[in-house]
Motif scaffolding. Structure first.
Motif, PDB file in Angstrom:
ATOM      1  N   ALA A   1       7.879   4.433   0.897  1.00 32.64           N
ATOM      2  CA  ALA A   1       8.590   3.168   1.073  1.00 32.64           C
ATOM      3  C   ALA A   1      10.075   3.273   0.745  1.00 32.64           C
ATOM      4  CB  ALA A   1       7.949   2.094   0.196  1.00 32.64           C
ATOM      5  N   GLY A   2      10.471   4.340   0.097  1.00 31.72           N
ATOM      6  CA  GLY A   2      11.867   4.488  -0.317  1.00 31.72           C
ATOM      7  C   GLY A   2      12.879   4.364   0.798  1.00 31.72           C
ATOM      8  N   PRO A   3      12.703   5.095   1.901  1.00 31.76           N
ATOM      9  CA  PRO A   3      13.680   4.951   2.985  1.00 31.76           C
ATOM     10  C   PRO A   3      13.752   3.528   3.540  1.00 31.76           C
ATOM     11  CG  PRO A   3      12.369   6.923   3.297  1.00 31.76           C
ATOM     12  CD  PRO A   3      11.758   6.175   2.164  1.00 31.76           C
ATOM     13  N   VAL A   4      12.623   2.859   3.609  1.00 34.84           N
ATOM     14  CA  VAL A   4      12.614   1.477   4.107  1.00 34.84           C
ATOM     15  C   VAL A   4      13.410   0.580   3.168  1.00 34.84           C
ATOM     16  CG1 VAL A   4      11.155  -0.504   4.671  1.00 34.84           C
ATOM     17  CG2 VAL A   4      10.401   1.806   5.252  1.00 34.84           C
ATOM     18  N   ILE A   5      13.188   0.746   1.877  1.00 32.41           N
ATOM     19  CA  ILE A   5      13.921  -0.047   0.892  1.00 32.41           C
ATOM     20  C   ILE A   5      15.412   0.283   0.940  1.00 32.41           C
ATOM     21  CG2 ILE A   5      14.222  -0.484  -1.577  1.00 32.41           C
ATOM     22  CD1 ILE A   5      11.192   0.060  -1.878  1.00 32.41           C
TER      23      ILE A   5
ATOM     24  N   PHE B   1       8.260   5.995  -4.548  1.00 27.53           N
ATOM     25  CA  PHE B   1       8.934   5.496  -3.351  1.00 27.53           C
ATOM     26  C   PHE B   1       9.075   6.554  -2.258  1.00 27.53           C
ATOM     27  CE2 PHE B   1      10.603   2.606  -6.674  1.00 27.53           C
ATOM     28  CZ  PHE B   1      10.055   1.439  -6.177  1.00 27.53           C
ATOM     29  N   THR B   2       8.224   7.575  -2.265  1.00 26.02           N
ATOM     30  CA  THR B   2       8.355   8.621  -1.253  1.00 26.02           C
ATOM     31  C   THR B   2       8.126   8.086   0.151  1.00 26.02           C
ATOM     32  OG1 THR B   2       6.058   9.270  -1.605  1.00 26.02           O
ATOM     33  CG2 THR B   2       7.751  10.544  -2.756  1.00 26.02           C
TER      34      THR B   2
ATOM     35  N   ASN C   1       0.827  -1.199   0.000  1.00 30.23           N
ATOM     36  CA  ASN C   1       0.000   0.000   0.000  1.00 30.23           C
ATOM     37  C   ASN C   1       0.863   1.252   0.000  1.00 30.23           C
ATOM     38  OD1 ASN C   1      -2.327   1.764   0.473  1.00 30.23           O
ATOM     39  ND2 ASN C   1      -1.625   1.829   2.566  1.00 30.23           N
ATOM     40  N   SER C   2       1.966   1.247   0.757  1.00 29.20           N
ATOM     41  CA  SER C   2       2.821   2.429   0.828  1.00 29.20           C
ATOM     42  C   SER C   2       3.554   2.704  -0.483  1.00 29.20           C
ATOM     43  CB  SER C   2       3.822   2.301   1.975  1.00 29.20           C
ATOM     44  OG  SER C   2       4.801   1.338   1.682  1.00 29.20           O
ATOM     45  N   VAL C   3       3.680   1.711  -1.330  1.00 28.79           N
ATOM     46  CA  VAL C   3       4.277   1.922  -2.653  1.00 28.79           C
ATOM     47  C   VAL C   3       3.209   2.321  -3.663  1.00 28.79           C
ATOM     48  CG1 VAL C   3       5.509   0.812  -4.561  1.00 28.79           C
ATOM     49  CG2 VAL C   3       6.199   0.360  -2.216  1.00 28.79           C
ATOM     50  N   ALA C   4       2.040   1.680  -3.601  1.00 28.30           N
ATOM     51  CA  ALA C   4       0.983   1.931  -4.593  1.00 28.30           C
ATOM     52  C   ALA C   4       0.290   3.274  -4.383  1.00 28.30           C
ATOM     53  CB  ALA C   4      -0.040   0.804  -4.553  1.00 28.30           C
ATOM     54  N   ALA C   5       0.090   3.689  -3.138  1.00 29.21           N
ATOM     55  CA  ALA C   5      -0.664   4.914  -2.873  1.00 29.21           C
ATOM     56  C   ALA C   5      -0.024   6.159  -3.494  1.00 29.21           C
ATOM     57  CB  ALA C   5      -0.867   5.091  -1.370  1.00 29.21           C
ATOM     58  N   PRO C   6       1.296   6.397  -3.334  1.00 25.89           N
ATOM     59  CA  PRO C   6       1.878   7.569  -3.989  1.00 25.89           C
ATOM     60  C   PRO C   6       1.829   7.479  -5.518  1.00 25.89           C
ATOM     61  CG  PRO C   6       3.344   6.799  -2.267  1.00 25.89           C
ATOM     62  CD  PRO C   6       2.269   5.778  -2.430  1.00 25.89           C
ATOM     63  N   ALA C   7       1.962   6.281  -6.057  1.00 29.46           N
ATOM     64  CA  ALA C   7       1.886   6.125  -7.509  1.00 29.46           C
ATOM     65  C   ALA C   7       0.510   6.534  -8.018  1.00 29.46           C
ATOM     66  CB  ALA C   7       2.189   4.683  -7.901  1.00 29.46           C
ATOM     67  N   ILE C   8      -0.516   6.156  -7.295  1.00 28.71           N
ATOM     68  CA  ILE C   8      -1.882   6.517  -7.688  1.00 28.71           C
ATOM     69  C   ILE C   8      -2.107   8.014  -7.493  1.00 28.71           C
ATOM     70  CG2 ILE C   8      -4.309   6.203  -7.070  1.00 28.71           C
ATOM     71  CD1 ILE C   8      -3.508   3.267  -6.365  1.00 28.71           C
ATOM     72  N   GLU C   9      -1.605   8.541  -6.389  1.00 32.47           N
ATOM     73  CA  GLU C   9      -1.813   9.954  -6.077  1.00 32.47           C
ATOM     74  C   GLU C   9      -1.135  10.877  -7.083  1.00 32.47           C
ATOM     75  OE1 GLU C   9      -0.910  13.116  -2.477  1.00 32.47           O
ATOM     76  OE2 GLU C   9      -0.766  10.970  -2.095  1.00 32.47           O
ATOM     77  N   TYR C  10       0.065  10.526  -7.545  1.00 29.56           N
ATOM     78  CA  TYR C  10       0.839  11.415  -8.407  1.00 29.56           C
ATOM     79  C   TYR C  10       0.756  11.048  -9.887  1.00 29.56           C
ATOM     80  CZ  TYR C  10       2.775  13.287  -4.118  1.00 29.56           C
ATOM     81  OH  TYR C  10       2.919  13.874  -2.899  1.00 29.56           O
ATOM     82  N   LYS C  11      -0.145  10.158 -10.282  1.00 25.78           N
ATOM     83  CA  LYS C  11      -0.203   9.758 -11.687  1.00 25.78           C
ATOM     84  C   LYS C  11      -0.591  10.919 -12.600  1.00 25.78           C
ATOM     85  CE  LYS C  11      -4.898   8.021 -11.740  1.00 25.78           C
ATOM     86  NZ  LYS C  11      -5.757   6.887 -11.877  1.00 25.78           N
TER      87      LYS C  11
ATOM     88  N   VAL D   1       6.919  10.008 -15.653  1.00 27.13           N
ATOM     89  CA  VAL D   1       8.282  10.180 -15.153  1.00 27.13           C
ATOM     90  C   VAL D   1       8.303  11.044 -13.895  1.00 27.13           C
ATOM     91  CG1 VAL D   1      10.577  11.102 -15.692  1.00 27.13           C
ATOM     92  CG2 VAL D   1       9.285   9.878 -17.434  1.00 27.13           C
ATOM     93  N   PHE D   2       7.774  12.268 -13.985  1.00 26.45           N
ATOM     94  CA  PHE D   2       7.860  13.196 -12.858  1.00 26.45           C
ATOM     95  C   PHE D   2       6.782  12.934 -11.810  1.00 26.45           C
ATOM     96  CE2 PHE D   2       9.972  15.665 -16.235  1.00 26.45           C
ATOM     97  CZ  PHE D   2      11.208  15.765 -15.627  1.00 26.45           C
ATOM     98  N   GLY D   3       5.776  12.197 -12.162  1.00 27.73           N
ATOM     99  CA  GLY D   3       4.743  11.855 -11.201  1.00 27.73           C
ATOM    100  C   GLY D   3       4.999  10.510 -10.565  1.00 27.73           C
ATOM    101  N   ILE D   4       4.663   9.458 -11.300  1.00 23.73           N
ATOM    102  CA  ILE D   4       4.792   8.102 -10.768  1.00 23.73           C
ATOM    103  C   ILE D   4       6.259   7.745 -10.528  1.00 23.73           C
ATOM    104  CG2 ILE D   4       4.413   5.666 -11.259  1.00 23.73           C
ATOM    105  CD1 ILE D   4       1.897   6.512 -12.821  1.00 23.73           C
ATOM    106  N   GLY D   5       7.095   7.974 -11.516  1.00 20.07           N
ATOM    107  CA  GLY D   5       8.506   7.581 -11.394  1.00 20.07           C
ATOM    108  C   GLY D   5       9.234   8.276 -10.263  1.00 20.07           C
ATOM    109  N   ALA D   6       8.955   9.559 -10.072  1.00 18.64           N
ATOM    110  CA  ALA D   6       9.674  10.313  -9.052  1.00 18.64           C
ATOM    111  C   ALA D   6       9.066  10.150  -7.659  1.00 18.64           C
ATOM    112  CB  ALA D   6       9.686  11.794  -9.422  1.00 18.64           C
TER     113      ALA D   6
END
Length: 157
Positions: free
Chosen positions: A129-133, A126-127, A103-113, A118-123
């Motif tokens: 989940a990124g630190p955890v990864i 991982f806002t 959920n922590s990976v999918a939610a920002p992707a959906i929010e910024y699509k 590139v600048f939405g989903i790609g960037a």
């Protein structure tokens, strides 16, 4: 005179905050988290059992399929805006298992699509989940390197 006004305003603000802050029942919140987190784990165990018995998968293969199904379910529920309602109800009971990480990976992707691929989903994907990864990969690398050094040192002696 000015400090008296600011002191009175500060007390009024504190009173306002107390009035509008929702009251939390710790025991009720812990019970909801325990039940929902437990249900997610029960679903995982059922998937493991089905994989091993019905599909004759090995323990490792059944575990992999179980993880994939739980992650896919979480992403679909996140896309349908259902997982957020589960999190609102259960708190950390829905955020801690593997489904919460998905959920922590999918939610920002959906929010910024709407900002583009590139600048939405790609960037932004991982806002959360990124630190955890990042720290998980770094800790794994560091421990693997230390293990390698330990075994290499054992071969030298």
């Amino acid at each position: 005179m000015q400090s008296l006004k600011s002191e009175r305003a500060k007390k009024e603000y504190e009173q306002f905050v107390k009035e509008v802050t929702p009251k939390q029942n710790l025991f009720c919140n812990m019970a909801k988290a325990f039940i929902v987190g437990g249900l997610i784990c029960v679903v995982g165990q059922i998937l493991l059992h089905i994989g091993k018995t019905q599909f004759s998968l090995s323990k490792d293969d059944a575990g992999s399929w179980c993880s994939l199904i739980l992650i896919l379910s979480s992403v679909i529920l996140t896309g349908l805006n259902i997982y957020q309602k589960i999190v609102t109800f259960a708190g950390c009971g829905a955020l801690v298992p593997i489904t919460g990480f998905a959920n922590s990976v999918a939610a920002p992707a959906i929010e910024y699509k709407k900002e583009g691929q590139v600048f939405g989903i790609g960037a932004k994907i991982f806002t959360i989940a990124g630190p955890v990864i990042l720290y998980g990969v770094f800790a794994s690398w560091l421990l693997g390197f230390l293990y390698w050094l330990w075994t290499a040192a054992g071969n030298w002696f």
